[in-house]
Design a protein around this motif. Structure first.
Motif, PDB file in Angstrom:
ATOM      1  N   LEU A  56       0.838  -1.194   0.000  1.00 16.08           N
ATOM      2  CA  LEU A  56       0.000   0.000   0.000  1.00 16.08           C
ATOM      3  C   LEU A  56       0.871   1.241   0.000  1.00 16.08           C
ATOM      4  CD1 LEU A  56      -3.098   0.675   0.244  1.00 16.08           C
ATOM      5  CD2 LEU A  56      -2.704   0.893   2.706  1.00 16.08           C
ATOM      6  N   ASN A  57       0.453   2.262  -0.763  1.00 17.82           N
ATOM      7  CA  ASN A  57       1.244   3.499  -0.789  1.00 17.82           C
ATOM      8  C   ASN A  57       0.939   4.365   0.436  1.00 17.82           C
ATOM      9  OD1 ASN A  57      -1.256   4.597  -1.322  1.00 17.82           O
ATOM     10  ND2 ASN A  57      -0.727   5.471  -3.315  1.00 17.82           N
ATOM     11  N   ALA A  58       1.684   5.459   0.588  1.00 12.24           N
ATOM     12  CA  ALA A  58       1.560   6.300   1.779  1.00 12.24           C
ATOM     13  C   ALA A  58       0.186   6.948   1.878  1.00 12.24           C
ATOM     14  CB  ALA A  58       2.658   7.369   1.776  1.00 12.24           C
ATOM     15  N   ALA A  59      -0.448   7.228   0.746  1.00 10.16           N
ATOM     16  CA  ALA A  59      -1.766   7.873   0.759  1.00 10.16           C
ATOM     17  C   ALA A  59      -2.890   6.863   0.954  1.00 10.16           C
ATOM     18  CB  ALA A  59      -1.981   8.636  -0.547  1.00 10.16           C
ATOM     19  N   SER A  60      -2.569   5.587   0.964  1.00  9.27           N
ATOM     20  CA  SER A  60      -3.553   4.512   1.137  1.00  9.27           C
ATOM     21  C   SER A  60      -4.628   4.528   0.065  1.00  9.27           C
ATOM     22  CB  SER A  60      -4.211   4.587   2.525  1.00  9.27           C
ATOM     23  OG  SER A  60      -3.254   4.411   3.535  1.00  9.27           O
ATOM     24  N   ASP A  61      -4.284   4.980  -1.152  1.00  6.20           N
ATOM     25  CA  ASP A  61      -5.265   4.984  -2.230  1.00  6.20           C
ATOM     26  C   ASP A  61      -4.828   4.137  -3.426  1.00  6.20           C
ATOM     27  OD1 ASP A  61      -3.216   6.561  -3.159  1.00  6.20           O
ATOM     28  OD2 ASP A  61      -4.467   8.270  -3.703  1.00  6.20           O
ATOM     29  N   ARG A  62      -3.622   3.595  -3.388  1.00  2.14           N
ATOM     30  CA  ARG A  62      -3.141   2.714  -4.446  1.00  2.14           C
ATOM     31  C   ARG A  62      -2.315   1.594  -3.826  1.00  2.14           C
ATOM     32  NH1 ARG A  62      -5.306   3.682  -9.710  1.00  2.14           N
ATOM     33  NH2 ARG A  62      -5.933   5.872  -9.698  1.00  2.14           N
ATOM     34  N   LEU A  63      -2.331   0.443  -4.490  1.00  2.00           N
ATOM     35  CA  LEU A  63      -1.478  -0.652  -4.020  1.00  2.00           C
ATOM     36  C   LEU A  63      -0.962  -1.443  -5.210  1.00  2.00           C
ATOM     37  CD1 LEU A  63      -3.278  -3.488  -4.289  1.00  2.00           C
ATOM     38  CD2 LEU A  63      -4.260  -2.691  -2.152  1.00  2.00           C
ATOM     39  N   ASP A  64       0.189  -2.067  -5.004  1.00  2.00           N
ATOM     40  CA  ASP A  64       0.746  -3.010  -5.970  1.00  2.00           C
ATOM     41  C   ASP A  64       0.440  -4.410  -5.471  1.00  2.00           C
ATOM     42  OD1 ASP A  64       1.775  -0.854  -7.363  1.00  2.00           O
ATOM     43  OD2 ASP A  64       3.749  -0.985  -6.416  1.00  2.00           O
ATOM     44  N   LEU A  65      -0.058  -5.250  -6.361  1.00  2.00           N
ATOM     45  CA  LEU A  65      -0.550  -6.559  -5.980  1.00  2.00           C
ATOM     46  C   LEU A  65       0.198  -7.642  -6.734  1.00  2.00           C
ATOM     47  CD1 LEU A  65      -2.834  -7.957  -4.277  1.00  2.00           C
ATOM     48  CD2 LEU A  65      -4.196  -7.966  -6.377  1.00  2.00           C
ATOM     49  N   GLN A  66       0.667  -8.625  -6.005  1.00  2.00           N
ATOM     50  CA  GLN A  66       1.291  -9.794  -6.611  1.00  2.00           C
ATOM     51  C   GLN A  66       0.603 -11.040  -6.090  1.00  2.00           C
ATOM     52  OE1 GLN A  66       5.371 -10.602  -5.539  1.00  2.00           O
ATOM     53  NE2 GLN A  66       5.716 -11.929  -7.293  1.00  2.00           N
ATOM     54  N   ALA A  67       0.250 -11.944  -7.003  1.00  2.00           N
ATOM     55  CA  ALA A  67      -0.412 -13.193  -6.635  1.00  2.00           C
ATOM     56  C   ALA A  67       0.534 -14.360  -6.873  1.00  2.00           C
ATOM     57  CB  ALA A  67      -1.694 -13.377  -7.444  1.00  2.00           C
ATOM     58  N   LEU A  68       0.616 -15.232  -5.880  1.00  2.00           N
ATOM     59  CA  LEU A  68       1.426 -16.436  -5.979  1.00  2.00           C
ATOM     60  C   LEU A  68       0.532 -17.653  -5.820  1.00  2.00           C
ATOM     61  CD1 LEU A  68       4.417 -15.429  -3.662  1.00  2.00           C
ATOM     62  CD2 LEU A  68       4.422 -15.467  -6.149  1.00  2.00           C
ATOM     63  N   VAL A  69       0.844 -18.705  -6.553  1.00  2.00           N
ATOM     64  CA  VAL A  69       0.179 -19.988  -6.392  1.00  2.00           C
ATOM     65  C   VAL A  69       0.996 -20.828  -5.421  1.00  2.00           C
ATOM     66  CG1 VAL A  69      -0.370 -22.168  -7.527  1.00  2.00           C
ATOM     67  CG2 VAL A  69      -0.910 -20.002  -8.649  1.00  2.00           C
ATOM     68  N   THR A  70       0.368 -21.309  -4.371  1.00  2.00           N
ATOM     69  CA  THR A  70       0.998 -22.259  -3.464  1.00  2.00           C
ATOM     70  C   THR A  70       0.457 -23.635  -3.812  1.00  2.00           C
ATOM     71  OG1 THR A  70       1.220 -20.588  -1.727  1.00  2.00           O
ATOM     72  CG2 THR A  70       1.397 -22.885  -1.066  1.00  2.00           C
ATOM     73  N   LEU A  71       1.327 -24.470  -4.369  1.00  2.00           N
ATOM     74  CA  LEU A  71       0.961 -25.768  -4.917  1.00  2.00           C
ATOM     75  C   LEU A  71       1.537 -26.858  -4.032  1.00  2.00           C
ATOM     76  CD1 LEU A  71      -0.277 -27.275  -7.429  1.00  2.00           C
ATOM     77  CD2 LEU A  71       1.994 -27.081  -8.465  1.00  2.00           C
ATOM     78  N   SER A  72       0.705 -27.816  -3.597  1.00  2.00           N
ATOM     79  CA  SER A  72       1.139 -28.837  -2.641  1.00  2.00           C
ATOM     80  C   SER A  72       0.878 -30.233  -3.186  1.00  2.00           C
ATOM     81  CB  SER A  72       0.402 -28.677  -1.302  1.00  2.00           C
ATOM     82  OG  SER A  72       0.687 -27.415  -0.725  1.00  2.00           O
ATOM     83  N   ASN A  73       1.835 -31.109  -2.925  1.00  2.00           N
ATOM     84  CA  ASN A  73       1.721 -32.519  -3.293  1.00  2.00           C
ATOM     85  C   ASN A  73       1.880 -33.365  -2.036  1.00  2.00           C
ATOM     86  OD1 ASN A  73       1.809 -35.071  -4.361  1.00  2.00           O
ATOM     87  ND2 ASN A  73       3.787 -34.830  -5.390  1.00  2.00           N
ATOM     88  N   ALA A  74       0.760 -33.814  -1.477  1.00  2.00           N
ATOM     89  CA  ALA A  74       0.779 -34.658  -0.289  1.00  2.00           C
ATOM     90  C   ALA A  74       0.599 -36.123  -0.651  1.00  2.00           C
ATOM     91  CB  ALA A  74      -0.313 -34.224   0.695  1.00  2.00           C
ATOM     92  N   THR A  75       0.771 -36.466  -1.933  1.00  2.00           N
ATOM     93  CA  THR A  75       0.695 -37.865  -2.326  1.00  2.00           C
ATOM     94  C   THR A  75       2.054 -38.521  -2.108  1.00  2.00           C
ATOM     95  OG1 THR A  75       1.394 -37.620  -4.643  1.00  2.00           O
ATOM     96  CG2 THR A  75      -0.904 -37.133  -4.135  1.00  2.00           C
ATOM     97  N   ASP A  76       2.135 -39.795  -2.459  1.00  2.00           N
ATOM     98  CA  ASP A  76       3.381 -40.533  -2.284  1.00  2.00           C
ATOM     99  C   ASP A  76       4.077 -40.811  -3.610  1.00  2.00           C
ATOM    100  OD1 ASP A  76       1.398 -42.142  -3.192  1.00  2.00           O
ATOM    101  OD2 ASP A  76       1.445 -43.561  -1.523  1.00  2.00           O
ATOM    102  N   THR A  77       3.896 -39.914  -4.580  1.00  2.00           N
ATOM    103  CA  THR A  77       4.544 -40.105  -5.866  1.00  2.00           C
ATOM    104  C   THR A  77       5.065 -38.779  -6.387  1.00  2.00           C
ATOM    105  OG1 THR A  77       4.289 -41.148  -8.044  1.00  2.00           O
ATOM    106  CG2 THR A  77       2.504 -39.742  -7.293  1.00  2.00           C
ATOM    107  N   ASP A  78       6.066 -38.854  -7.270  1.00  2.00           N
ATOM    108  CA  ASP A  78       6.631 -37.673  -7.911  1.00  2.00           C
ATOM    109  C   ASP A  78       5.935 -37.455  -9.248  1.00  2.00           C
ATOM    110  OD1 ASP A  78       8.443 -37.527  -5.828  1.00  2.00           O
ATOM    111  OD2 ASP A  78      10.033 -38.576  -6.929  1.00  2.00           O
ATOM    112  N   PHE A  79       5.765 -36.183  -9.602  1.00  2.00           N
ATOM    113  CA  PHE A  79       5.243 -35.820 -10.916  1.00  2.00           C
ATOM    114  C   PHE A  79       6.294 -34.934 -11.578  1.00  2.00           C
ATOM    115  CE2 PHE A  79       1.494 -36.485  -8.213  1.00  2.00           C
ATOM    116  CZ  PHE A  79       0.834 -37.463  -8.943  1.00  2.00           C
TER     117      PHE A  79
END
Length: 481
Positions: free
Chosen positions: A207-230
């Motif tokens: 958030l910027n100092a004036a609280s009227d604009r922000l920069d947004l970054q989205a990340l994917v958190t991907l999980s493999n709880a199986t017992d095999t490799d892909f």
């Protein structure tokens, strides 16, 4: 002497026995064809938000003539056997099953009951190994071995097995008894659903100092709880809920998750623009991804700069006063950031559900960054609003006082409150007091005009001077039909 014909019941029994023997003989003659990950020619992972993944792959197989048993290894042990699709040119599937009876020391012993193993002990003087043949009699309450003409219970030494008992495998495998349309090389298509694969969106906003604009970054958190490799998979992420027709099991905690951050190694341009499909959005990674067992990865999804945002101080259904009750402690205002998913305001792409963590400069103007708070957003299509409650304001508080509480009849009453909002900040602030009202309400009196946020939800906007306070009074009548 002529033989007498078989009675119908005996004939049926003989035919059933012959059929059973024929089936057993066919199964015994079926050649097992192992298919490991090395035979893969393509692999696609379609991952949902709901502990669900669709694995689609093609494997090259050399099919022998006649019936064979395909042992497809390197599959998820959490796959749903009823969801498996096997296809190849002219291939006929006779039966299929998941072999999940995996090799463990206990299962190895259990499978060896009644069998002969070797018991190896060390001579106390010479240190040489003494090998004896032993028969496993029982494991109930402890191991019972017959060694020669004596029986011993849990004898010292180590057990050595001379072979692998039938039915045990070191890794899960999908077993399919098939009859090929044509012997020789063929491409086998395999699709199945599995638990243990999931993804979520995590957002970082500055958030910027004036609280009227922000920069947004989205990340994917991907999980493999199986017992095999892909390995080297084409990755597709589906945003939106699907009905699974029943509860999926929770991921089994077989492996401790291994964290690997991809944020520095990849850019948001690696993720293609989302495509609408079957009332959901599908995100595709434009490069292969390897997701090993127990691994969690973060991959950039999207980014936007200069997104317009509105900061509000709000009291949402948090100010209450009761007849004869003690004076309530002051309530701190919620700090709410509202942004509109609009291309003209800096966004304009569907936002998957996830957690948004907001950072910003300190109030004193220092260069140091502060963590301002976090909140979850739901799936937000283009044109919709996202609201983030990131914390509470220290200097903006309010109290409620009951002014009216009058029963008019068995189906109607009037109630009214006075809301006093105080602002200890050095500048004036706008405060929103919102309230959800019961059905059948009408406004009788109010010191400031309200706005309608929905059919039974209204809000007042109050300007509170620096170091001062503002009051709101209202009175409503409720008539229940």
């Amino acid at each position: 002497m002529p033989t007498s014909p078989l009675a119908p019941s005996r004939l049926a029994g003989a035919l059933a026995a012959a059929l059973l023997l024929g089936t057993a003989a066919s199964a015994a003659l079926a050649q097992e064809v192992p298919l490991t990950a090395e035979s893969r020619r393509s692999l696609t992972l379609t991952v949902y938000n709901q502990n669900l993944g669709l694995v689609s792959e093609t494997r090259r197989v050399e099919l022998p003539a006649g019936e064979s048993l395909l042992a497809i290894e390197d599959v998820s042990g959490q796959l749903q056997p009823e969801s498996v699709l096997l296809a190849a040119q002219g291939l006929r599937v006779i039966e299929q099953s998941l072999a999940a009876d995996l090799l463990t020391p206990q299962r190895l012993l259990e499978a060896s009951v009644g069998q002969t193993v070797q018991l190896i002990r060390t001579h106390p003087d010479t240190g040489a190994d003494i090998v004896e043949e032993a028969r496993v009699l029982s494991l109930a309450g402890g191991m019972v071995l017959q060694i020669g003409d004596r029986i011993e219970i849990s004898p010292p030494g180590r057990i050595v097995f001379t072979g692998m008992p039938a039915g045990l495998r070191s890794e899960p495998a999908l077993l399919a008894r098939v009859f090929p349309g044509q012997a020789g090389p063929n491409d086998l298509r395999l699709d199945y659903l599995t638990a243990g694969l999931s993804w979520r969106a995590d957002y970082v906003a500055r958030l910027n100092a004036a609280s009227d604009r922000l920069d947004l970054q989205a990340l994917v958190t991907l999980s493999n709880a199986t017992d095999t490799d892909f390995s080297g998979a084409t990755l597709r992420l589906v945003a939106g809920e699907v009905n699974q027709g029943g509860a999926m099991p929770s991921p089994q905690p077989i492996f401790k998750a291994r964290q690997e951050s991809m944020a520095m190694a990849a850019s948001a341009q690696d993720m293609a623009a989302p495509v609408a499909a079957a009332d959901r959005y599908v995100y595709s990674l434009q490069r292969p991804v390897t997701l090993r067992r127990g691994e969690t990865k973060q991959i950039p999804l999207m980014s936007a700069q200069g997104v317009k945002v509105t900061r509000e101080y709000r009291f949402d259904d948090r100010l209450h006063a009761y007849r004869g009750g003690p004076e309530e402690d002051p309530v701190n205002a919620d700090i709410v950031l509202e942004l509109v998913n609009d291309p003209d305001l800096g966004l304009g792409a569907p936002l998957p559900a996830g957690t948004v963590r907001v950072y910003g400069p300190s109030e004193s103007g220092e260069a140091a960054t502060l963590f301002l708070g976090a909140d979850a957003i739901g799936h937000t299509p283009e044109g919709e609003k996202a609201r983030l409650t990131i914390g509470q304001a220290f200097d903006v508080t309010a109290r409620a006082e009951l002014l009216v509480d009058e029963r008019l009849s068995s189906s109607s009453y009037e109630t009214g409150q006075k809301i006093t909002v105080r602002n200890a900040k050095e500048e004036a602030v706008e405060v929103i007091v919102a309230r959800t009202l019961p059905r059948g309400w009408t406004m009788r009196e109010e010191s400031a005009p309200h706005e309608t946020e929905s059919a039974n939800r209204i809000a007042w906007r109050l300007t509170v001077p620096a170091g001062g306070e503002a009051e709101l009074t209202y009175r409503i009548r409720v008539e229940n039909q």
